[in-house]
Write an enzyme that holds these catalytic residues in place. Structure first.
Site, PDB file in Angstrom:
ATOM      1  N   GLU A  34     -40.791  32.635  79.225  1.00  0.00           N
ATOM      2  CA  GLU A  34     -40.512  33.832  80.032  1.00  0.00           C
ATOM      3  C   GLU A  34     -41.708  34.770  80.023  1.00  0.00           C
ATOM      4  O   GLU A  34     -42.291  35.017  78.956  1.00  0.00           O
ATOM      5  CB  GLU A  34     -39.304  34.542  79.388  1.00  0.00           C
ATOM      6  N   HIS A  36     -43.940  37.859  79.602  1.00  0.00           N
ATOM      7  CA  HIS A  36     -43.854  39.006  78.692  1.00  0.00           C
ATOM      8  C   HIS A  36     -44.980  39.993  79.001  1.00  0.00           C
ATOM      9  O   HIS A  36     -45.717  40.424  78.106  1.00  0.00           O
ATOM     10  CB  HIS A  36     -43.916  38.538  77.235  1.00  0.00           C
ATOM     11  N   ASP A  45     -40.512  34.432  72.886  1.00  0.00           N
ATOM     12  CA  ASP A  45     -39.105  34.269  72.491  1.00  0.00           C
ATOM     13  C   ASP A  45     -38.855  32.973  71.722  1.00  0.00           C
ATOM     14  O   ASP A  45     -37.772  32.792  71.149  1.00  0.00           O
ATOM     15  CB  ASP A  45     -38.188  34.311  73.726  1.00  0.00           C
ATOM     16  N   HIS A 120     -33.775  35.312  72.489  1.00  0.00           N
ATOM     17  CA  HIS A 120     -33.767  35.674  73.924  1.00  0.00           C
ATOM     18  C   HIS A 120     -32.344  36.104  74.254  1.00  0.00           C
ATOM     19  O   HIS A 120     -31.428  35.286  74.228  1.00  0.00           O
ATOM     20  CB  HIS A 120     -34.207  34.429  74.702  1.00  0.00           C
ATOM     21  N   GLU A 122     -30.583  36.793  76.752  1.00  0.00           N
ATOM     22  CA  GLU A 122     -29.797  36.160  77.817  1.00  0.00           C
ATOM     23  C   GLU A 122     -29.078  34.902  77.320  1.00  0.00           C
ATOM     24  O   GLU A 122     -28.134  34.431  77.950  1.00  0.00           O
ATOM     25  CB  GLU A 122     -30.703  35.783  79.002  1.00  0.00           C
ATOM     26  N   HIS A 177     -38.307  44.553  75.884  1.00  0.00           N
ATOM     27  CA  HIS A 177     -38.918  43.308  76.374  1.00  0.00           C
ATOM     28  C   HIS A 177     -40.418  43.511  76.588  1.00  0.00           C
ATOM     29  O   HIS A 177     -40.812  44.335  77.409  1.00  0.00           O
ATOM     30  CB  HIS A 177     -38.253  42.865  77.678  1.00  0.00           C
ATOM     31  N   GLU A 182     -42.189  43.166  70.016  1.00  0.00           N
ATOM     32  CA  GLU A 182     -42.772  41.843  70.262  1.00  0.00           C
ATOM     33  C   GLU A 182     -44.300  41.898  70.242  1.00  0.00           C
ATOM     34  O   GLU A 182     -44.955  40.995  69.714  1.00  0.00           O
ATOM     35  CB  GLU A 182     -42.270  41.268  71.598  1.00  0.00           C
TER      36      GLU A 182
HETATM   37 ZN    ZN Z   1     -38.970  38.434  74.443  1.00  0.00          ZN
HETATM   38 MN    MN Z   2     -36.418  37.056  76.524  1.00  0.00          MN
END
Ligand code: ZN
Ligand code: MN
Length: 263
Positions: A34, A36, A45, A120, A122, A177, A182
């Site tokens: 994904e 970032h 992630d 993650h 989701e 995010h 992160e």
């Molecule tokens: Zn992430």
């Molecule tokens: Mn994610």
């Protein structure tokens, strides 16, 4: 503790089979590919939950299984949305069935202690569904003593750490995010993958308190074009170490408690 690898896939099957007798805790990182933002790689992630799993496994004599690398579709309010190039996702059904099948397989091997390390957001409910289906399936086969934890590692952030990392106030995990956490953890563990010169300058994401589909920039005027939902300007190596170490220590303690390990 032996000096064997914590990486399951690097073992031969006979050593693995012998290890089952000792009931090690098996960690399964579940990630996503994904975007970032412009300053971070697309593997955050997967790499963060995997490396936390590796450190915890070293502490307790556990094993880390190969990650489930792809995750459920990125959502605008938690990951920018699935419309960014590079973000590569699975259907909910595929995530559920992957988790179900892999957990069932470990149960069939004889493993009884698993930790699904969730990187993650989701994926969360689909991981839970996969665990539930696997335990139902195993019970049908007469295996009723498997115990599984699902851990969102970031939930181990203490209030004290939160104040240090976000002195002006914690935004929220969804808005983090590609944000300070992160970015800091990646700076600590993989500085070679972070490019601070590309930190986005746009303002934090602004969302309505509802979802809009189809997901397009036109439908989501408050979505930053960079894909980072909040500023990571306050990210530092020191904050990354503080959080990473706190996650490893907290999760080590939780796993020892939940599985009654004698360490
Ligand atoms: Zn992430
Ligand atoms: Mn994610």
């Amino acid at each position: 503790m032996s000096s064997r690898t914590v990486h399951m896939e690097q073992m031969n099957w006979m050593d693995y089979a012998a290890l089952i007798e000792t009931q090690p805790v098996v960690f399964l990182p579940v990630g996503a590919l994904e975007q970032h933002g412009p300053h971070l790689p697309m593997n955050c992630d997967e790499i963060i939950p995997r490396e936390i799993s590796e450190e915890v496994a070293k502490n307790i004599g556990g094993l880390v299984a190969p990650s489930l690398y792809y995750g459920y579709k990125s959502q605008p309010r938690t990951g920018g949305g699935n419309h960014f190039p590079g973000t590569t996702s699975l259907s909910a059904e595929a995530v559920i069935k992957s988790v179900r099948d892999v957990v069932t397989e470990f149960g069939r091997h004889g493993m009884r202690r698993m930790v699904l390390m969730d990187g993650h957001s989701e994926n969360t409910m689909f991981i839970i569904e996969g665990i539930d289906l696997a335990l139902t399936e195993l019970r049908r086969e007469g295996i009723g003593d498997m115990k599984v934890l699902r851990i969102g590692y970031y939930e181990f952030t203490s209030p004290e750490t939160e104040k240090v990392v976000w002195p002006d106030g914690f935004p929220s995990w969804p808005l983090e995010h590609a944000g300070v956490m992160e970015t800091s953890v990646m700076l600590y563990r993989h500085p070679e993958l972070v490019d601070l010169s590309k930190l986005p300058k746009d303002t934090p994401a602004e969302f309505e308190p509802y979802d809009v589909y189809p997901v397009t920039f036109e439908n989501l005027p408050g979505l930053p074009r960079s894909g980072a939902l909040n500023s990571a300007n306050l990210a530092t190596v020191e904050k990354g170490k503080l959080m990473f170490d706190e996650y490893v220590a907290g999760i080590t303690a939780a796993v020892i408690k939940e599985f009654g390990l004698q360490i």
